[in-house]
Design a protein around this motif. Structure first.
Motif, PDB file in Angstrom:
ATOM      1  N   ASN A 102      -1.251 -19.047   0.694  1.00 22.01           N
ATOM      2  CA  ASN A 102      -0.174 -18.530  -0.150  1.00 22.01           C
ATOM      3  C   ASN A 102      -0.154 -17.008  -0.152  1.00 22.01           C
ATOM      4  OD1 ASN A 102       0.867 -21.037  -0.860  1.00 22.01           O
ATOM      5  ND2 ASN A 102      -0.492 -21.245  -2.628  1.00 22.01           N
ATOM      6  N   LYS A 121       1.616 -16.061   3.011  1.00 25.67           N
ATOM      7  CA  LYS A 121       3.061 -16.267   2.927  1.00 25.67           C
ATOM      8  C   LYS A 121       3.740 -15.130   2.174  1.00 25.67           C
ATOM      9  CE  LYS A 121       2.806 -21.327   3.176  1.00 25.67           C
ATOM     10  NZ  LYS A 121       3.065 -22.611   2.472  1.00 25.67           N
ATOM     11  N   THR A 122       3.126 -14.696   1.081  1.00 20.66           N
ATOM     12  CA  THR A 122       3.698 -13.576   0.329  1.00 20.66           C
ATOM     13  C   THR A 122       3.707 -12.308   1.166  1.00 20.66           C
ATOM     14  OG1 THR A 122       2.975 -14.521  -1.778  1.00 20.66           O
ATOM     15  CG2 THR A 122       3.440 -12.161  -1.740  1.00 20.66           C
ATOM     16  N   ASN A 134       7.342 -20.732   4.574  1.00 16.94           N
ATOM     17  CA  ASN A 134       6.977 -21.732   3.564  1.00 16.94           C
ATOM     18  C   ASN A 134       6.460 -23.027   4.184  1.00 16.94           C
ATOM     19  OD1 ASN A 134       7.666 -20.096   1.382  1.00 16.94           O
ATOM     20  ND2 ASN A 134       9.789 -20.812   1.346  1.00 16.94           N
TER      21      ASN A 134
END
Length: 652
Positions: A169, A172-173, A501
């Protein structure tokens, strides 16, 4: 004021005082020389002020992240100004500098004001001059191709540092903010930015890309460490009909007798019943009446024989007599009686069987098996047997086995010799496959690949049954296919976000397979050259970048199904199926890195939640290796790369 008074006196005195005239001449010379010195000083200070203003603006713009021009970025801008401008250069008053932005940090505007004190010109009443420098820095993006090679192994599901955010995550950010920073840099310009992606673990998902280029780049048959069904011969009796009938007849049976109405048979009278009975006639014989009828029934008796029973029915009649008393006298009366006679005919037939032999499923032999994948690579289902011997099917997910390589301990790359040693077709990031099968890739067939049984001491024991005993075992391979790779293309924010995502962590770490295919998708000389070299509409040059992100060290597990088969059995990269596998794959990885950099591609390396090893530093281009301890840091590192992918420049 003494010099001014002298000059005034000289103007009204015409006595021809040559000494006074000389003094006046010296004054004029002083003005000219002193003014020149002070103007020169002002010019020097102005240049230094402008340089310091520019330095602060550039530093401030470089410090901008997705959160905009923060106070921290302002502090950095001020420090860079201060380091480049000494207050001692301005001996009158103080120096001020101000940095602002009107577009959330895309452009940083600066103004610096200082005063320079005059020395010679102060005699004439000019004590100082105010100097102002205006500056502006922006991140301008030229045409850029960015290939992201992303480690999506199972450890990416873990957290790094104390943020509590999983590494996947956090990545992804960071990727999304990278896109936003670059998109802001090219806003209102005609620059083209394209992205390619290569998620990797122990293999890569490039099947659709390769097939679209040329289906013949993929093999039509391929050896896989698999299993072969085993059968045993059994005898089977098949019923084929009934034999010739044997006929028998059983005695008949009779139905119940039915007697009709009695009537007077004789008019002779008898005074007593006995005298009547003494002359009473016997019943007449039974005789057939009318035609007979028949019915049939087929049954199987307890001996397994088929019996056809035919029942013939015939009605029969006879006359019966009795004595009846009428008005005190006895008379002989008679009546017709009827019955049905049944006769049974039997046709008995023995069953007839044909004995044949058949092959019965009897487990598997685990071995290397050559599979026909010609239709499978095109999307058709591949049929195989499950554990119980039932036919099932599977379709290709897109992951590949690499083309032929050589099992050598070390590899290198040079612009003169290329990859050494020769024969490692997998490390060749440019050459297209030929008709030689060794130059082609193979589709992975997960469901038919197996790590064979072995004992506790590691010895391989081939078995011909599918259930192992005695300390041996047969286990299916460990296999994980990452998200499909993407060739270079322009992307909207929604498309970029959607791809990002969809990334999910699984599998183990083979850095070399990620680097190899990152190189193939980025190389202007390889099989994707038509895409890579597609000229931008603006006619400008294209800067090429490859970002290699990993969260772990090489883990060339020899018991999993990877891009190099199951190394424990295939021995494609090691001499014995396992020794120094990590070292060998690391050497291959570094050779691939050098091949990439030789193409003029800037290779960035980001180590996420792990140390920045010497191998990773060696892989990267100069000044292009970063370490990120947690999700905040990887975001900052991706922002740093985005800043450098863009072209930071002064606009005024």
């Amino acid at each position: 004021m003494g010099l001014a008074r002298t000059l005034r006196n000289l103007r009204i005195d015409d006595s021809g005082n040559f000494a006074a005239i000389g003094v006046a001449g010296m004054g004029v010379a002083l003005v000219l020389i002193g003014g020149g010195l002070d103007v020169s000083k002002s010019y020097m200070v102005k240049n230094r002020l402008q340089s310091a203003c520019d330095a602060g603006a550039l530093a401030g713009r470089r410090s901008v992240t997705n959160t905009g021009f923060t106070s921290a970025a302002q502090t950095i801008a001020n420090k860079y100004f201060d380091n480049n401008f000494s207050q001692s250069m301005s001996i009158s008053g103080s120096t001020t500098r101000t940095y602002t932005t009107d577009d959330n940090g895309n452009t940083i505007d600066g103004t610096a004001v200082s005063k320079v004190g005059y020395s010679i010109m102060s005699i004439f009443g000019f004590k100082e001059m105010a100097l102002t420098a205006n500056c502006s820095a922006t991140m301008a993006m030229g045409n850029s191709d960015v290939t992201m090679v992303l480690d999506v192994t199972g450890s990416m599901s873990q957290t790094a540092g104390s943020t509590g955010v999983s590494k996947i995550n956090g990545l992804k950010t960071a990727m999304k903010n990278f896109y936003n920073t670059v998109a802001t840099s090219v806003a209102s310009s005609n620059a083209r930015v394209r992205y390619a992606f290569v998620p990797y673990n122990a293999t890569v998902n490039v099947g659709s890309l390769v097939y679209a280029l040329n289906p013949d780049f993929l093999v039509n048959s391929w050896p896989v460490q698999s299993r072969e069904p085993q059968y045993k011969t059994v005898s089977v009796q098949t019923f084929s009909g009934w034999g010739a009938p044997v006929y028998t007849t059983a005695p008949g049976a009779y139905s119940s007798i039915s007697i009709g109405t009695y009537s007077q048979y004789s008019s002779t009278q008898y005074s007593s019943k006995n005298s009547c009975l003494n002359i009473l006639p016997a019943d007449t014989n039974w005789g057939n009446s009318g035609s007979s009828s028949s019915t049939s029934q087929v049954t199987v008796n307890n001996s397994g024989q088929q019996v056809t029973t035919t029942t013939v029915s015939q009605n029969q009649t006879s006359t019966t007599f009795q004595c009846s008393k009428v008005s005190g006298k006895y008379y002989v009366y008679s009546a017709t009686q009827t019955r049905t006679a049944h006769t049974y005919n039997y046709a008995t037939q023995d069953p007839v069987y044909t004995t044949t032999t058949a092959q019965q499923f009897n487990g598997f032999l685990y071995k290397q098996v050559v599979w026909d994948v010609s239709a499978y690579k095109a999307g058709s289902a591949l049929q195989y047997l499950n554990d119980s011997g039932t036919t099932v099917s599977t379709t290709w997910d897109g992951c590949i086995e690499e083309r032929k390589t050589v099992a050598q301990p070390s590899f290198s790359y040079s612009s003169l010799l290329g990859i050494q040693p020769s024969g490692a077709n997998d490390l060749d990031i440019d050459s297209a496959p030929t008709t030689n099968v060794n130059t082609k890739w193979a589709p992975m067939v997960d469901n038919v690949a197996y790590l064979r049984g072995y004992t506790k001491n590691g010895n391989f024991l081939p078995q011909n049954v599918d259930t192992y005993t005695g300390g041996t075992q047969a286990v299916s391979n460990f296999y994980a296919c990452p998200k499909a790779a993407q060739a270079l293309t322009t992307m909207s924010q929604s498309d970029f976000y959607a791809y990002t995502n969809a990334l999910s962590p699984n599998g183990t770490t083979f850095h070399d397979i990620g680097a190899i295919w990152g190189g193939r998708l980025s190389s202007p000389d390889g099989i994707f050259a038509a895409v890579v070299n597609d000229p931008p509409a603006n006619g400008g040059k294209v800067a090429r970048h490859l970002i290699f992100m990993t969260d772990g060290e090489m883990n060339a597990d020899n018991e999993i199904y990877s891009a190099y088969g199951i190394e424990f059995h295939d021995k494609r990269t090691t001499s014995d199926g396992g020794t120094n596998a990590n070292g060998i794959h690391t050497s291959r990885f570094l050779a691939a890195c050098e091949a990439i950099k030789s193409k003029g591609i800037r290779l960035w390396v980001v180590a996420f939640g792990t140390g920045l090893s010497s191998d990773l530093i060696s892989c990267a281009s100069d000044q292009s290796a970063y370490a990120a301890a947690d999700s905040n840091q990887i975001n900052a590192q991706f922002q740093e790369i985005a800043q450098q992918v863009g072209q930071l420049r002064i606009t005024q």
